[in-house]
Scaffold this active site. Structure first.
Site, PDB file in Angstrom:
ATOM      1  N   GLU A 174       0.836  -1.209   0.000  1.00 45.38           N
ATOM      2  CA  GLU A 174       0.000   0.000   0.000  1.00 45.38           C
ATOM      3  C   GLU A 174       0.871   1.260   0.000  1.00 45.38           C
ATOM      4  O   GLU A 174       0.716   2.149   0.838  1.00 45.38           O
ATOM      5  CB  GLU A 174      -0.951  -0.004   1.197  1.00 45.38           C
ATOM      6  CG  GLU A 174      -1.947  -1.163   1.144  1.00 45.38           C
ATOM      7  CD  GLU A 174      -2.963  -1.184   2.285  1.00 45.38           C
ATOM      8  OE1 GLU A 174      -2.673  -0.606   3.336  1.00 45.38           O
ATOM      9  OE2 GLU A 174      -4.030  -1.785   2.113  1.00 45.38           O
ATOM     10  N   GLU A 367      -5.308  -8.426  -1.023  1.00 48.81           N
ATOM     11  CA  GLU A 367      -5.963  -8.251   0.277  1.00 48.81           C
ATOM     12  C   GLU A 367      -7.423  -7.941   0.062  1.00 48.81           C
ATOM     13  O   GLU A 367      -7.774  -7.048  -0.712  1.00 48.81           O
ATOM     14  CB  GLU A 367      -5.359  -7.101   1.085  1.00 48.81           C
ATOM     15  CG  GLU A 367      -4.049  -7.442   1.746  1.00 48.81           C
ATOM     16  CD  GLU A 367      -3.568  -6.359   2.705  1.00 48.81           C
ATOM     17  OE1 GLU A 367      -4.418  -5.732   3.377  1.00 48.81           O
ATOM     18  OE2 GLU A 367      -2.348  -6.144   2.777  1.00 48.81           O
TER      19      GLU A 367
END
Ligand code: BG6
Length: 474
Positions: A174, A367
């Site tokens: 991220e 995810e």
């Protein structure tokens, strides 16, 4: 049909799962000095380990001592891959040590061997919200260009060591969360100082990481041309709240922070989107000679991303939605989880299409999942039908994106396949797993692994290559 070679699996991160925070030569990481709080209160960051303070992540759910048992359970579910991260501080305890720590390297050798025993492909993130704490104290973390060399050296060491054991890699987890989160500690070891301009720090740290990521890709391909090295984007899909034209502009602006990282990592340069974001925050940063060429040459092979929820944007007042990183407006059409995260399966299909339309590169959902309070019944069962429902709808949307929209998707790894410590709140009671770990937020419990109902459901899903999703109430 979902392709035969689709990478079904689960995902975890070292600092949330491994525990053993000071064993076998591991150095302290930024995650080790972050105190989990009970019940979602904001977490506290210390300078060093405090006496008489409980840090849930120090033992976490102890993959370090249970990896054989946990991997055997992943194999029972039929995992084709397992996404995990390497803790930089296990390999270079201080980040700038002369030599790597052999015990740390050996641990991951053992984990990869165990995975291969069951034909499970490792998918490895190099930086997942964890860096040696020494690099914060000594160099000021990712503000400092020096970290580029240190991160690339770390990458080269693990690439060389595992070049025959790991094919799929990702650089920064991220990465774009550095631009989104008000607390860039997690992602970049940064706490803003009073005398610095936050926008400049954000852009400089981002640039340093983007250069490190590109050099990592370049070096990785030299070490093994078969490596597939991806980026990993946080994808907080944003809808315009109304059909007012200006809400569309605001919605685009909200997504700039995500595409900023995506554009550089996938296209290899700062696009107009990136420049638009730089202007919007009035930030400046410095590039070195040669950086442009590095970014151009170090583009990624695939796009990994996380998808948890969507949000809305408008110039009208909105009810607030707060995730662990992203903040946005509430959508009245969607339900929320116990932690207030909106549940939007169709948003996953929209996200897959947005990313594929924009980049035309293979995607990987690395995810997705649902944090919930699970109840361990007296007979030792956990009935998590809400999780099955969440996954069933999201995976059906994913299947539609593959089959109807022809999005090129490599795989799906459900977040927190075994219960672990939450990144946002430091709790274990916010459980994501197919596998329950008997441990609470005060550290009590047997650490026993227990299969939840979702464990059996996911196993069946993988066995049928996703065809189970076509059955009503599957
Ligand atoms: C992602 C992170 O943002 O969300 C994970 O990459 C994190 O590390 C996951 O655990 C879920 O968030 P949380 O705060 O519920 O743990």
């Amino acid at each position: 049909m979902i392709p035969e070679n689709f990478l079904w699996g689960g995902a975890t991160a070292a600092n949330q799962y491994e525990g053993a925070y000071d064993e076998d030569g591991k150095g302290l990481s930024i995650a080790d000095v972050e105190r989990g709080s009970i019940h979602g209160v904001k977490r506290i960051i210390d300078d060093s380990i405090q006496e008489n303070v409980f840090y849930p992540s120090h033992e976490a759910t102890d993959f370090y001592h249970h990896y054989k048992e946990d991997i055997a359970l992943f194999a029972q579910m039929g995992f084709k891959c397992y996404r995990m991260s390497i803790a930089w501080s296990r390999i270079f305890p201080n980040g700038d040590d002369e030599e790597p720590n052999e015990a740390g390297l050996q641990f991951y050798d053992d984990v990869f061997d165990e995975l291969h025993k069951y034909h499970i492909e490792p998918v490895v993130t190099l930086h997942h919200y964890e860096m040696p704490l020494n690099l914060v104290h000594k160099y000021g973390a990712w503000r400092n260009r020096k970290l580029v060399d240190l991160a690339v050296r770390y990458a080269k060491v693990v690439f060389e060591r595992y070049k025959h054991k790991v094919k799929y890699w990702m650089t920064f987890n991220e990465g774009n969360s550095l631009l989104i989160s008000p607390r860039p500690w997690h992602q970049a070891g940064i706490i803003y100082q009073d005398d610095e301009n936050e926008a400049d720090v954000k852009l400089q740290a981002s640039h340093n990481q983007l250069v490190a990521s590109a050099l990592t890709v370049i070096e990785g391909h030299k070490i093994n041309p078969d490596f597939k090295i991806g980026c990993m984007l946080l994808y907080p899909l944003t809808y315009a709240y109304t059909c007012k034209p200006y809400d569309q502009v605001l919605t685009r602006n909200k997504m700039l922070r995500t595409y900023y990282w995506g554009d550089v990592q996938v296209r290899g340069y700062y696009t107009n989107t990136c420049r638009s974001f730089q202007k919007s925050i009035h930030g400046h940063f410095t590039m070195e000679d040669g950086d442009e060429e590095i970014l151009r040459k170090g583009t990624v092979d695939f796009i990994g991303f996380s998808y948890y929820f969507s949000q809305v944007e408008s110039d009208e007042p909105l009810m607030e939605l707060v995730g662990n990183v992203a903040k946005g407006g509430r959508n009245p059409h969607l339900e929320i989880t116990q932690w207030g995260w909106q549940i939007d399966p169709i948003g996953l299909r929209v996200s897959l299409n947005n990313l594929y339309d924009r980049y035309q590169k293979p995607l990987f959902i690395v995810e997705n999942g649902m944090g919930a309070i699970d109840v361990l019944e007296e007979d030792g069962t956990v009935h998590d039908d809400y999780r099955i429902e969440y996954l069933r709808k999201h995976l059906k949307a994913m299947k539609d994106a593959i089959e109807i929209d022809e999005v090129d998707l490599m795989g799906y790894t459900m977040w927190g396949c075994t219960d672990l410590v939450s990144a946002g709140t430091g709790e274990i009671r916010k459980r994501y797993g197919f596998i329950y770990v008997d441990k609470d937020d005060e550290g009590n419990g047997t650490r026993k692994r227990i299969k939840k109902d979702s464990f059996y459901w996911y196993k069946k899903l993988i066995e049928t290559s996703g065809e189970l999703l076509e059955k009503e109430n599957a």
